[in-house]
Motif scaffolding. Structure first.
Motif, PDB file in Angstrom:
ATOM      1  N   LEU A  45       0.826  -1.211   0.000  1.00  0.00           N
ATOM      2  CA  LEU A  45       0.000   0.000   0.000  1.00  0.00           C
ATOM      3  C   LEU A  45       0.858   1.259   0.000  1.00  0.00           C
ATOM      4  N   GLU A  50      -2.925  -0.440  -4.667  1.00  0.00           N
ATOM      5  CA  GLU A  50      -4.191  -0.374  -3.938  1.00  0.00           C
ATOM      6  C   GLU A  50      -4.881  -1.734  -3.830  1.00  0.00           C
ATOM      7  N   GLY A  53      -5.152  -3.964  -0.452  1.00  0.00           N
ATOM      8  CA  GLY A  53      -6.174  -3.820   0.580  1.00  0.00           C
ATOM      9  C   GLY A  53      -6.867  -5.138   0.876  1.00  0.00           C
TER      10      GLY A  53
END
Length: 135
Positions: A45, A50, A53
């Motif tokens: 991250l 992304e 996550g």
């Protein structure tokens, strides 16, 4: 009903002691793997990925499962009624997820976890062990 009360086991059955040990082992391994996943996902991250996550969410789920396993391992010696179905549910989920991982190209070592989970479920369904939770 009175006969059932008189026939209650006074000390935890030996096989449940093994189950308790496996619960502790699974909890510790879950904490270790979840910690590793947390560090890896935070690193990803930080570098702008992304999609990491989802990895972080899995790590958090691993910590939750570890907490449930620890609670079950602690309360199994008291014969708490909620422990047996909870452990069977967690182990059943472990079998399903292990099988999915195995069939989707995961490591053959998934068989060890599946075997332990099935063994725990079998032990929890034996009459003497069931009686421990209905005292």
């Amino acid at each position: 009903m009175i006969e059932e009360v008189r026939n209650r086991p006074l000390e935890m059955p030996r096989q449940l002691r093994f189950v308790r040990g496996f619960l502790w082992l699974q909890a510790v391994l879950n904490v270790l793997v979840s910690t590793l996943l947390t560090f890896l996902s935070i690193n990803e991250l930080d570098h702008g990925n992304e999609e990491a996550g989802l990895l972080l969410a899995l790590a958090i789920l691993g910590f939750v499962v570890s907490a449930v396993l620890i609670a079950c391992a602690v309360r199994i010696s008291h014969g708490s009624a909620w422990v047996r179905p909870t452990v069977m549910g967690v182990e059943g989920l472990s079998v399903v997820l292990g099988a999915i991982s195995l069939f989707s190209g995961g490591a053959i070592t998934q068989l060890i976890g599946i075997g332990i989970a099935i063994g725990v479920i079998v032990v929890l369904n034996k009459p003497e062990e069931r009686a421990w939770f209905t005292r």
